[in-house]
Design a protein around this motif. Structure first.
Motif, PDB file in Angstrom:
ATOM      1  N   LEU A  66       0.827  -1.211   0.000  1.00 39.94           N
ATOM      2  CA  LEU A  66       0.000   0.000   0.000  1.00 39.94           C
ATOM      3  C   LEU A  66       0.860   1.260   0.000  1.00 39.94           C
ATOM      4  CD1 LEU A  66      -2.898  -0.869   2.492  1.00 39.94           C
ATOM      5  CD2 LEU A  66      -3.026  -0.612   0.001  1.00 39.94           C
ATOM      6  N   ASN A  67       1.940   1.246   0.744  1.00 45.77           N
ATOM      7  CA  ASN A  67       2.823   2.405   0.760  1.00 45.77           C
ATOM      8  C   ASN A  67       3.357   2.695  -0.640  1.00 45.77           C
ATOM      9  OD1 ASN A  67       4.332   4.491   2.113  1.00 45.77           O
ATOM     10  ND2 ASN A  67       6.143   3.188   1.993  1.00 45.77           N
ATOM     11  N   TYR A  68       3.709   1.638  -1.363  1.00 48.13           N
ATOM     12  CA  TYR A  68       4.208   1.793  -2.730  1.00 48.13           C
ATOM     13  C   TYR A  68       3.113   2.312  -3.656  1.00 48.13           C
ATOM     14  CZ  TYR A  68       7.424   0.643  -6.562  1.00 48.13           C
ATOM     15  OH  TYR A  68       8.283   0.711  -7.627  1.00 48.13           O
ATOM     16  N   ILE A  69       1.919   1.766  -3.532  1.00 45.52           N
ATOM     17  CA  ILE A  69       0.776   2.193  -4.351  1.00 45.52           C
ATOM     18  C   ILE A  69       0.478   3.674  -4.118  1.00 45.52           C
ATOM     19  CG2 ILE A  69      -1.727   1.927  -4.653  1.00 45.52           C
ATOM     20  CD1 ILE A  69      -1.291  -1.078  -3.922  1.00 45.52           C
ATOM     21  N   HIS A  70       0.425   4.066  -2.859  1.00 42.20           N
ATOM     22  CA  HIS A  70       0.067   5.447  -2.523  1.00 42.20           C
ATOM     23  C   HIS A  70       1.148   6.430  -2.951  1.00 42.20           C
ATOM     24  CE1 HIS A  70      -2.728   3.725   0.848  1.00 42.20           C
ATOM     25  NE2 HIS A  70      -3.217   3.546  -0.374  1.00 42.20           N
ATOM     26  N   LYS A  71       2.419   6.036  -2.863  1.00 48.25           N
ATOM     27  CA  LYS A  71       3.491   6.930  -3.293  1.00 48.25           C
ATOM     28  C   LYS A  71       3.439   7.191  -4.794  1.00 48.25           C
ATOM     29  CE  LYS A  71       6.936   6.441   0.340  1.00 48.25           C
ATOM     30  NZ  LYS A  71       8.329   6.052   0.702  1.00 48.25           N
ATOM     31  N   PHE A  72       2.890   6.251  -5.559  1.00 49.88           N
ATOM     32  CA  PHE A  72       2.728   6.454  -6.997  1.00 49.88           C
ATOM     33  C   PHE A  72       1.443   7.199  -7.327  1.00 49.88           C
ATOM     34  CE2 PHE A  72       6.284   3.720  -7.671  1.00 49.88           C
ATOM     35  CZ  PHE A  72       6.684   3.919  -8.987  1.00 49.88           C
ATOM     36  N   GLY A  73       0.688   7.595  -6.297  1.00 53.67           N
ATOM     37  CA  GLY A  73      -0.509   8.399  -6.522  1.00 53.67           C
ATOM     38  C   GLY A  73      -1.760   7.600  -6.818  1.00 53.67           C
ATOM     39  N   TYR A  74      -1.767   6.311  -6.473  1.00 48.67           N
ATOM     40  CA  TYR A  74      -2.940   5.472  -6.736  1.00 48.67           C
ATOM     41  C   TYR A  74      -3.630   5.080  -5.436  1.00 48.67           C
ATOM     42  CZ  TYR A  74      -1.420   4.844 -11.579  1.00 48.67           C
ATOM     43  OH  TYR A  74      -1.059   5.071 -12.888  1.00 48.67           O
ATOM     44  N   VAL A  75      -4.906   4.688  -5.574  1.00 51.62           N
ATOM     45  CA  VAL A  75      -5.676   4.091  -4.487  1.00 51.62           C
ATOM     46  C   VAL A  75      -6.177   2.745  -4.994  1.00 51.62           C
ATOM     47  CG1 VAL A  75      -7.544   4.435  -2.832  1.00 51.62           C
ATOM     48  CG2 VAL A  75      -6.459   6.418  -3.909  1.00 51.62           C
ATOM     49  N   HIS A  76      -6.027   1.700  -4.192  1.00 52.80           N
ATOM     50  CA  HIS A  76      -6.448   0.365  -4.635  1.00 52.80           C
ATOM     51  C   HIS A  76      -7.961   0.253  -4.693  1.00 52.80           C
ATOM     52  CE1 HIS A  76      -7.291  -3.964  -4.407  1.00 52.80           C
ATOM     53  NE2 HIS A  76      -6.114  -4.134  -4.987  1.00 52.80           N
ATOM     54  N   CYS A  77      -8.646   0.754  -3.665  1.00 54.45           N
ATOM     55  CA  CYS A  77     -10.115   0.821  -3.608  1.00 54.45           C
ATOM     56  C   CYS A  77     -10.815  -0.497  -3.315  1.00 54.45           C
ATOM     57  CB  CYS A  77     -10.717   1.407  -4.899  1.00 54.45           C
ATOM     58  SG  CYS A  77     -10.128   3.047  -5.312  1.00 54.45           S
ATOM     59  N   ASP A  78     -10.096  -1.604  -3.195  1.00 53.84           N
ATOM     60  CA  ASP A  78     -10.790  -2.868  -2.934  1.00 53.84           C
ATOM     61  C   ASP A  78      -9.892  -3.828  -2.141  1.00 53.84           C
ATOM     62  OD1 ASP A  78     -13.006  -4.502  -2.993  1.00 53.84           O
ATOM     63  OD2 ASP A  78     -12.569  -5.362  -4.959  1.00 53.84           O
ATOM     64  N   ILE A  79      -9.290  -3.328  -1.062  1.00 56.94           N
ATOM     65  CA  ILE A  79      -8.476  -4.180  -0.195  1.00 56.94           C
ATOM     66  C   ILE A  79      -9.414  -5.080   0.614  1.00 56.94           C
ATOM     67  CG2 ILE A  79      -6.929  -4.202   1.800  1.00 56.94           C
ATOM     68  CD1 ILE A  79      -5.512  -3.428  -0.741  1.00 56.94           C
ATOM     69  N   LYS A  80      -9.245  -6.382   0.476  1.00 55.89           N
ATOM     70  CA  LYS A  80     -10.028  -7.381   1.207  1.00 55.89           C
ATOM     71  C   LYS A  80      -9.279  -8.712   1.122  1.00 55.89           C
ATOM     72  CE  LYS A  80     -12.984  -8.266  -2.862  1.00 55.89           C
ATOM     73  NZ  LYS A  80     -14.380  -8.266  -3.362  1.00 55.89           N
ATOM     74  N   PRO A  81      -9.613  -9.692   1.963  1.00 57.28           N
ATOM     75  CA  PRO A  81      -8.864 -10.957   1.966  1.00 57.28           C
ATOM     76  C   PRO A  81      -8.802 -11.643   0.608  1.00 57.28           C
ATOM     77  CG  PRO A  81     -10.219 -10.808   3.930  1.00 57.28           C
ATOM     78  CD  PRO A  81     -10.607  -9.643   3.065  1.00 57.28           C
ATOM     79  N   GLN A  82      -9.861 -11.538  -0.198  1.00 47.95           N
ATOM     80  CA  GLN A  82      -9.868 -12.187  -1.513  1.00 47.95           C
ATOM     81  C   GLN A  82      -8.840 -11.593  -2.468  1.00 47.95           C
ATOM     82  OE1 GLN A  82     -12.449 -11.161   0.200  1.00 47.95           O
ATOM     83  NE2 GLN A  82     -13.986 -12.783   0.313  1.00 47.95           N
ATOM     84  N   ASN A  83      -8.419 -10.360  -2.208  1.00 51.35           N
ATOM     85  CA  ASN A  83      -7.455  -9.686  -3.084  1.00 51.35           C
ATOM     86  C   ASN A  83      -6.041  -9.655  -2.512  1.00 51.35           C
ATOM     87  OD1 ASN A  83      -9.443  -9.210  -4.982  1.00 51.35           O
ATOM     88  ND2 ASN A  83      -9.913  -7.159  -4.242  1.00 51.35           N
ATOM     89  N   ILE A  84      -5.824 -10.448  -1.458  1.00 56.45           N
ATOM     90  CA  ILE A  84      -4.481 -10.619  -0.900  1.00 56.45           C
ATOM     91  C   ILE A  84      -4.050 -12.053  -1.198  1.00 56.45           C
ATOM     92  CG2 ILE A  84      -3.037 -10.509   1.144  1.00 56.45           C
ATOM     93  CD1 ILE A  84      -4.279  -7.813   0.299  1.00 56.45           C
ATOM     94  N   LEU A  85      -3.060 -12.195  -2.061  1.00 56.89           N
ATOM     95  CA  LEU A  85      -2.589 -13.526  -2.455  1.00 56.89           C
ATOM     96  C   LEU A  85      -1.349 -13.904  -1.666  1.00 56.89           C
ATOM     97  CD1 LEU A  85      -3.053 -13.371  -6.348  1.00 56.89           C
ATOM     98  CD2 LEU A  85      -4.707 -13.998  -4.567  1.00 56.89           C
ATOM     99  N   LEU A  86      -1.194 -15.193  -1.408  1.00 55.59           N
ATOM    100  CA  LEU A  86      -0.085 -15.707  -0.619  1.00 55.59           C
ATOM    101  C   LEU A  86       0.833 -16.527  -1.510  1.00 55.59           C
ATOM    102  CD1 LEU A  86      -2.153 -16.918   2.474  1.00 55.59           C
ATOM    103  CD2 LEU A  86      -1.210 -14.639   2.031  1.00 55.59           C
ATOM    104  N   ASP A  87       2.127 -16.256  -1.435  1.00 54.18           N
ATOM    105  CA  ASP A  87       3.061 -17.038  -2.238  1.00 54.18           C
ATOM    106  C   ASP A  87       3.512 -18.272  -1.461  1.00 54.18           C
ATOM    107  OD1 ASP A  87       5.102 -16.284  -0.453  1.00 54.18           O
ATOM    108  OD2 ASP A  87       5.751 -14.620  -1.706  1.00 54.18           O
TER     109      ASP A  87
END
Length: 355
Positions: free
Chosen positions: A117-138
């Motif tokens: 999120l810090n990287y996204i926000h520094k580039f001037g973007y907002v994700h708008c849909d942070i939720k468990p389904q959109n967090i992937l695990l490697d």
């Protein structure tokens, strides 16, 4: 890039996600990928997602875009975006299997999400849909942010119940998002707080089945999600920073990365229960035969007594008592391994052997 479509993995915001395998091996192309596809006629959001992912390609906590292509399948022209494949599934599936996570694992996932999120926000973007389904695990246990179908430039548009279409997932929406105020980076932080709460309890942060009633609770008054009681004091304070109803005073991703909940060493005993410790304990390799922990073997020793401390070993006898032994343990060990040989222990040409 020439590739073959594999089995279906699921749905994104604006497309179907499948496994993909490259037809030819290449050091730059992984053997397994994910491909998100949709019809060309409705591909605007997927094209936008690909553009954003290209800008954010250098962040390891964000799913990488590997390319794009067009294909004709079942009489339809498809637009395809090839993505990094995360073999651990998504956080929602992880919660389904274990219901709630041990706190040390919650801290690690939270830190990874914050880095993204810090990287996204520094580039001037907002994700708008942070939720468990959109967090992937490697496969290494790291968390990566995915699905940028709703992402946008910060400050570009307003959304709310009245006037504009409300986009996103209601359970993770911030008060300012519901109240028609411009959606910016603080909205992602509120959603992160909801995700952290869900990781700790195994249930959504809001306990409400009526959508209209939930929207009223989110946007009006001082009501905020309940902070889990089984969370550490550091975790409770972290969530309070996320659940500040005022977006202008809500902590940023950069500030939260310095919060003690995710920054610095953790006290293993404070945040892991005995059951969790048995499941997740990590041991180090012993450095010598006497360095094994007391739980490393269940074999019972058959020795019932030890020889007196004044016994030593020489070439002519096994165990010989010394009337007044002053030999140090190190010297005794040298006698054991050298027997009647003389070695220069201070020489520089010794070779280290690792077994």
């Amino acid at each position: 890039m020439d590739w073959v479509r594999g089995g279906k993995l699921g749905h994104g915001s604006f497309g179907t996600v499948n496994l993909a395998i490259p037809r030819s091996r290449n050091a730059q192309i992984p053997p397994l990928m994910a491909v998100k596809s949709c019809g060309v006629s409705r591909s605007d959001s997927l094209v936008n997602e690909k553009f954003i992912l290209d800008e954010l390609r250098d962040c390891p906590e964000i799913i990488r875009c590997l390319g794009e292509s067009f294909s004709y399948e079942n009489g339809e022209k498809l637009y395809n975006v090839l993505l990094e494949y995360a073999g651990g599934g998504d956080l929602a599936d992880r919660l389904k299997s274990d219901e709630r996570l041990p706190e040390f694992e919650v801290r690690q996932y939270t830190k990874d999400i914050l880095e993204g999120l810090n990287y996204i926000h520094k580039f001037g973007y907002v994700h708008c849909d942070i939720k468990p389904q959109n967090i992937l695990l490697d496969k290494n246990g790291g968390a990566k942010i995915a699905d940028f179908g709703l992402a946008k430039r910060a400050g570009r548009e307003k959304m709310g119940v009245f006037g504009c279409e409300l986009k996103g997932t209601v359970l993770y929406m911030s008060p300012e998002m519901v109240a028609s105020i411009e959606q910016g980076p603080p909205a992602d932080i509120w959603a992160l707080g909801c995700v952290v709460s869900e990781m700790v309890t195994g249930a959504p942060a809001w306990r409400c089945s009526d959508v209209a009633g939930l929207l009223m609770r989110i946007s009006g008054g001082a009501d905020v999600p309940e902070v889990p009681g089984n969370l550490s004091d550091e975790g409770k304070d972290f969530l309070e920073k996320c659940f500040d109803k005022n977006p202008s005073t809500r902590w940023t991703a950069e500030m939260l990365l310095n919060h003690p909940f995710v920054d610095g060493d953790q006290d293993f005993d404070d945040c892991v229960t005995l059951k969790d410790r048995q499941k997740y304990v990590v041991s180090t390799s012993p450095r010598c035969p006497f360095d094994f922990p007391d739980w490393a073997s269940s074999v019972t020793c058959s020795i019932t007594s030890l020889p007196p401390s004044d016994f030593t070993l020489d070439p002519d006898s096994r165990l010989r008592p010394e009337s007044n032994s002053t030999i140090s343990p190190a010297e005794r060990l040298r006698e054991l391994v050298t027997v009647d040989r003389n070695f220069d222990w201070d020489a520089d040409d010794w070779m280290t052997i690792r077994l």
